[in-house]
Structures are given as structure tokens and as C-alpha cells.
Design a protein around this motif. Structure first.
Motif, PDB file in Angstrom:
ATOM      1  N   LEU A 125       0.810  -1.213   0.000  1.00  0.00           N
ATOM      2  CA  LEU A 125       0.000   0.000   0.000  1.00  0.00           C
ATOM      3  C   LEU A 125       0.847   1.268   0.000  1.00  0.00           C
ATOM      4  N   ILE A 126       1.971   1.242   0.681  1.00  0.00           N
ATOM      5  CA  ILE A 126       2.762   2.475   0.780  1.00  0.00           C
ATOM      6  C   ILE A 126       3.854   2.573  -0.264  1.00  0.00           C
ATOM      7  N   LYS A 127       4.150   1.457  -0.973  1.00  0.00           N
ATOM      8  CA  LYS A 127       5.317   1.491  -1.864  1.00  0.00           C
ATOM      9  C   LYS A 127       5.107   0.905  -3.254  1.00  0.00           C
ATOM     10  N   ASP A 128       4.134   0.014  -3.459  1.00  0.00           N
ATOM     11  CA  ASP A 128       4.112  -0.730  -4.714  1.00  0.00           C
ATOM     12  C   ASP A 128       2.681  -1.105  -5.099  1.00  0.00           C
ATOM     13  N   ALA A 129       2.074  -0.307  -5.967  1.00  0.00           N
ATOM     14  CA  ALA A 129       0.700  -0.568  -6.401  1.00  0.00           C
ATOM     15  C   ALA A 129       0.589  -1.886  -7.163  1.00  0.00           C
ATOM     16  N   ASP A 130       1.632  -2.251  -7.918  1.00  0.00           N
ATOM     17  CA  ASP A 130       1.598  -3.515  -8.655  1.00  0.00           C
ATOM     18  C   ASP A 130       1.579  -4.705  -7.705  1.00  0.00           C
ATOM     19  N   GLU A 137      -5.418 -10.002  -6.774  1.00  0.00           N
ATOM     20  CA  GLU A 137      -5.675 -11.108  -7.695  1.00  0.00           C
ATOM     21  C   GLU A 137      -5.469 -12.477  -7.043  1.00  0.00           C
ATOM     22  N   ASN A 138      -4.726 -12.516  -5.958  1.00  0.00           N
ATOM     23  CA  ASN A 138      -4.395 -13.801  -5.324  1.00  0.00           C
ATOM     24  C   ASN A 138      -4.953 -13.915  -3.902  1.00  0.00           C
ATOM     25  N   THR A 139      -5.918 -13.086  -3.564  1.00  0.00           N
ATOM     26  CA  THR A 139      -6.488 -13.111  -2.219  1.00  0.00           C
ATOM     27  C   THR A 139      -6.997 -14.494  -1.848  1.00  0.00           C
ATOM     28  N   GLN A 140      -7.765 -15.098  -2.735  1.00  0.00           N
ATOM     29  CA  GLN A 140      -8.330 -16.412  -2.433  1.00  0.00           C
ATOM     30  C   GLN A 140      -7.242 -17.471  -2.326  1.00  0.00           C
ATOM     31  N   LYS A 141      -6.266 -17.420  -3.228  1.00  0.00           N
ATOM     32  CA  LYS A 141      -5.178 -18.392  -3.166  1.00  0.00           C
ATOM     33  C   LYS A 141      -4.415 -18.285  -1.845  1.00  0.00           C
ATOM     34  N   LEU A 142      -4.151 -17.057  -1.412  1.00  0.00           N
ATOM     35  CA  LEU A 142      -3.428 -16.863  -0.155  1.00  0.00           C
ATOM     36  C   LEU A 142      -4.252 -17.372   1.026  1.00  0.00           C
ATOM     37  N   ALA A 143      -5.561 -17.116   0.988  1.00  0.00           N
ATOM     38  CA  ALA A 143      -6.433 -17.596   2.065  1.00  0.00           C
ATOM     39  C   ALA A 143      -6.484 -19.115   2.095  1.00  0.00           C
ATOM     40  N   GLU A 144      -6.320 -19.741   0.937  1.00  0.00           N
ATOM     41  CA  GLU A 144      -6.405 -21.206   0.837  1.00  0.00           C
ATOM     42  C   GLU A 144      -5.033 -21.870   0.911  1.00  0.00           C
ATOM     43  N   ARG A 145      -4.010 -21.115   1.313  1.00  0.00           N
ATOM     44  CA  ARG A 145      -2.665 -21.630   1.577  1.00  0.00           C
ATOM     45  C   ARG A 145      -1.961 -22.134   0.319  1.00  0.00           C
ATOM     46  N   ASP A 146      -2.112 -21.385  -0.759  1.00  0.00           N
ATOM     47  CA  ASP A 146      -1.383 -21.703  -1.984  1.00  0.00           C
ATOM     48  C   ASP A 146       0.092 -21.345  -1.771  1.00  0.00           C
ATOM     49  N   MET A 147       0.960 -22.328  -1.870  1.00  0.00           N
ATOM     50  CA  MET A 147       2.355 -22.117  -1.519  1.00  0.00           C
ATOM     51  C   MET A 147       3.084 -21.231  -2.527  1.00  0.00           C
ATOM     52  N   VAL A 231      -9.335  -6.748   0.450  1.00  0.00           N
ATOM     53  CA  VAL A 231      -8.148  -7.608   0.537  1.00  0.00           C
ATOM     54  C   VAL A 231      -7.922  -8.048   1.981  1.00  0.00           C
ATOM     55  N   ILE A 232      -8.050  -7.116   2.913  1.00  0.00           N
ATOM     56  CA  ILE A 232      -7.826  -7.440   4.332  1.00  0.00           C
ATOM     57  C   ILE A 232      -8.804  -8.504   4.806  1.00  0.00           C
ATOM     58  N   THR A 233     -10.085  -8.318   4.515  1.00  0.00           N
ATOM     59  CA  THR A 233     -11.086  -9.301   4.960  1.00  0.00           C
ATOM     60  C   THR A 233     -11.029 -10.564   4.119  1.00  0.00           C
ATOM     61  N   GLY A 234     -10.610 -10.419   2.852  1.00  0.00           N
ATOM     62  CA  GLY A 234     -10.571 -11.576   1.964  1.00  0.00           C
ATOM     63  C   GLY A 234      -9.602 -12.648   2.393  1.00  0.00           C
ATOM     64  N   VAL A 235      -8.502 -12.260   3.039  1.00  0.00           N
ATOM     65  CA  VAL A 235      -7.550 -13.262   3.532  1.00  0.00           C
ATOM     66  C   VAL A 235      -7.913 -13.736   4.940  1.00  0.00           C
ATOM     67  N   GLY A 236      -8.971 -13.132   5.527  1.00  0.00           N
ATOM     68  CA  GLY A 236      -9.483 -13.642   6.794  1.00  0.00           C
ATOM     69  C   GLY A 236      -9.289 -12.775   8.013  1.00  0.00           C
ATOM     70  N   PHE A 237      -8.825 -11.538   7.841  1.00  0.00           N
ATOM     71  CA  PHE A 237      -8.612 -10.664   8.992  1.00  0.00           C
ATOM     72  C   PHE A 237      -9.903  -9.973   9.421  1.00  0.00           C
ATOM     73  N   GLU A 238      -9.975  -9.639  10.701  1.00  0.00           N
ATOM     74  CA  GLU A 238     -11.018  -8.777  11.223  1.00  0.00           C
ATOM     75  C   GLU A 238     -10.592  -7.321  11.021  1.00  0.00           C
ATOM     76  N   LEU A 239     -11.568  -6.440  10.898  1.00  0.00           N
ATOM     77  CA  LEU A 239     -11.284  -5.013  10.750  1.00  0.00           C
ATOM     78  C   LEU A 239     -11.397  -4.255  12.060  1.00  0.00           C
ATOM     79  N   PHE A 240     -12.010  -4.880  13.050  1.00  0.00           N
ATOM     80  CA  PHE A 240     -12.344  -4.152  14.277  1.00  0.00           C
ATOM     81  C   PHE A 240     -12.219  -5.078  15.481  1.00  0.00           C
ATOM     82  N   ALA A 241     -11.800  -4.497  16.604  1.00  0.00           N
ATOM     83  CA  ALA A 241     -11.774  -5.201  17.885  1.00  0.00           C
ATOM     84  C   ALA A 241     -12.289  -4.251  18.961  1.00  0.00           C
ATOM     85  N   PRO A 242     -12.932  -4.748  20.020  1.00  0.00           N
ATOM     86  CA  PRO A 242     -13.468  -3.871  21.070  1.00  0.00           C
ATOM     87  C   PRO A 242     -12.413  -2.967  21.693  1.00  0.00           C
ATOM     88  N   GLU A 243     -11.165  -3.409  21.699  1.00  0.00           N
ATOM     89  CA  GLU A 243     -10.091  -2.598  22.280  1.00  0.00           C
ATOM     90  C   GLU A 243      -9.944  -1.245  21.576  1.00  0.00           C
TER      91      GLU A 243
END
Length: 309
Positions: A125-130, A137-147, A231-243
Motif C-alpha cells: 500500500l505504501i510502496k508498490d501498487a503492482d 488477484e491472489n487473495t483467495q489463493k493466499l487464504a487457501e494456503r497456496d504455496m 483484501v484485508i477481509t478476503g484473507v481472513g482478517f477482522e477489521l475491528f476489535a473492542p479494544e
């Protein structure tokens, strides 16, 4: 010697003492090597012990997690937590060598696999748009542990970290930490959750928060923010925590998330310097944060999380 991994080994200085005791008992000197195998927290702690014993013993890192292979393992920083603060005690002691063995990744839980992806999202996000486009393009593959996808992610992320270290301010003598996009709140969330929230998870939420703040400040478009959050939620992260809601009415309260801004500034000294986004692939440093807009960003993420439950 075997030491428990995770943040536990950075929270208890007794583990540093154990490493130094062995260095002393075995007569390990400045021409010897200490080999550390483990995740980022363990590598940080062992590196700190090596940095202060004999004023610096050569250490070799063999990182075993995505987070340590693509980020902390190739850095120059070593640290432990103290006084309720993340990385309060530490050294800048570059490792003699770093060996990334992708076979270790097959031993990871899904949570550990996912955690290191946050640092790749950050640097893209801060250095490389490509690179960010690759992550899209690989969000699902990363979530599914594509090596193959993960190997490219780790290599590119580590490469960009090394490039930054070699060309910028590796020992942080200034007041800027460009590679710590999303980290001011991440470090505080880890501490507020008593490290229930792991570093990569906290960084993902921190990226979401600072991206949302950038959008509310008119720096990012709505479409760009949507892409980032997907992208953040697509790989399985939460966006919010009560903290994130902790004592927002008082940014001086030690349990306030907004207190993290001051602690982030104190860590380096000088003026507050926070990385935000002008667009995907281009970070920009600012020296002031509007608390009201940051609170609005937190509320927006909370509403987003509630809407997707």
C-alpha cells in the motif's frame, strides 16, 4: 536450548537471561554464532540477547513463520517488551545471515499463516501498487494456503524491506518510520488486549484504520478504501476489535487507543510522524492526527464489522 515462542518470550526478561547464561557458560564470543530458529518474537528476543552480550555476538536467524520470513526476520531490530510497552528495550544489531526455508510454513496454523500477510499488504500500500494488485488477484489463493502465491509474497515483501533498510534510515535516527504504516494503533491494541490480538492481526486492523482515516481526510477515494478492506477481509482478517473503543474520550488515559499516538512518538522522539495513504502504492507522512476524525474512522470500522456479522 528450547524457549517458548510467541509474545510470551518478549514479555518475560527471564528468557533473555537464559540466553545470556548459555552464552556465558559455553564461552560464546564475538567470533562465534548464535542460531535462532522460530517466529518473530523469539528472533527479536534472541537477537536482543546477542546484541548486548559482549556488545554484539553474531546471530543467524531462521524464521519459521510468514510474519518473520517476510518482515521481522530480515530487519535490523531486536527487542523485548517492558513497562507495558511494545519493544521498549532493544538494539539495532543486523543479523549475520537470514535463512528462509519455506518448508516451515507447512507447520503453521491458519492463524499463523494469515498473520504475516498483513505486513505484505502494508508495504504494498505504501510502496508498490503492482504488488497490491498481485494481492488483490491472489487473495483467495493466499487464504487457501497456496504455496506458490505465498512464496512470491514473502520474497517480494522481504525484498522491499531490505531495499528500505539499505537506502533510508535503518537505525531510526530520525522521527519517521515509513514501514510502520498502521503500527501506531497495532502496538497499542496488542498491549490493550494483553496480546490476545497477535501482531499481524493488529497490523491488519491498524492498516484498515489508517486507510479509513485517509479516506475521511479526502486523501483516498471510496473505491480505493473498498479495495483495501476487501483484501484485508478476503484473507481472513477482522477489521475491528473492542479494544479500539477503549477510553476514546481521553487520549491521555493509559488504556486509550489514542494514547498509542503519543507512545509511538515517544518511541522515536522528535515530532509525531504517521504514514497515511495518498493513493494505493503511495504513502505520505503527516505530523498531526485529528482525534475526532480518527474516532469517526473507528466508528466506521465498527459499523462495517457489525454489518458483516
Amino acid at each position: 536450548m528450547i524457549i517458548p515462542g510467541g509474545e510470551q518470550c518478549k514479555n518475560d526478561p527471564a528468557y533473555v537471561d537464559q540466553v545470556i547464561d548459555v552464552i556465558n557458560e559455553k564461552g560464546i564470543d564475538r567470533h562465534s554464532y548464535v542460531l535462532a530458529i522460530g517466529g518473530g518474537a523469539l528472533l527479536d528476543m534472541v537477537g536482543y540477547a546477542c546484541g548486548i552480550a559482549h556488545r554484539g555476538i553474531r546471530h543467524i536467524r531462521i524464521p519459521t513463520t510468514v510474519l518473520s520470513q517476510d518482515d521481522s526476520g530480515v530487519g535490523v531490530k531486536n527487542s523485548i517488551n517492558a513497562y507495558g510497552k511494545k519493544n521498549f528495550l532493544g538494539t539495532f544489531t543486523p543479523p549475520f545471515a537470514v535463512i528462509n526455508d519455506f518448508h516451515f510454513l507447512r507447520t503453521l496454523t491458519h492463524r499463523e499463516w494469515r498473520a504475516g500477510i498483513a505486513e505484505a499488504i502494508k508495504v504494498a500500500l505504501i510502496k508498490d501498487a503492482d504488488f497490491f494488485k498481485f494481492l488483490q488477484e491472489n487473495t483467495q489463493k493466499l487464504a487457501e494456503r497456496d504455496m506458490a502465491a505465498m512464496q512470491y509474497l514473502i520474497h517480494r515483501c522481504a525484498e522491499m524491506h531490505v531495499q528500505h533498510i539499505a537506502s533510508g534510515d535503518p537505525f531510526e535516527k530520525g522521527s519517521s518510520r515509513p514501514l510502520d504504516f498502521g503500527h501506531w494503533s497495532a502496538h497499542k491494541m496488542e498491549q490493550l488486549s494483553n496480546y490476545r490480538i497477535r501482531h499481524g492481526e493488529a497490523v491488519a486492523m491498524g492498516i484498515a484504520l489508517d486507510s479509513t482515516y485517509s479516506y475521511l481526510k479526502g486523501m483516498l477515494t471510496e473505491e480505493e478504501l473498498k479495495q483495501i478492506l476487501e483484501v484485508i477481509t478476503g484473507v481472513g482478517f477482522e477489521l475491528f476489535a473492542p479494544e479500539m473503543l477503549s477510553h476514546l474520550e481521553d487520549d491521555t488515559h493509559p488504556q486509550s487507543l489514542l494514547r498509542g499516538l503519543q507512545e509511538f512518538r515517544e518511541h522515536l522522539g522528535g515530532q509525531l510522524t504517521i504514514m497515511l495513504l495518498a493513493k494505493i502504492g503511495h504513502g505520505v507522512e503527516v505530523h498531526e492526527i485529528d482525534n475526532e476524525i480518527m474516532i469517526a474512522a473507528i466508528e466506521q470500522l465498527r459499523h462495517h464489522a457489525e454489518a458483516t456479522v
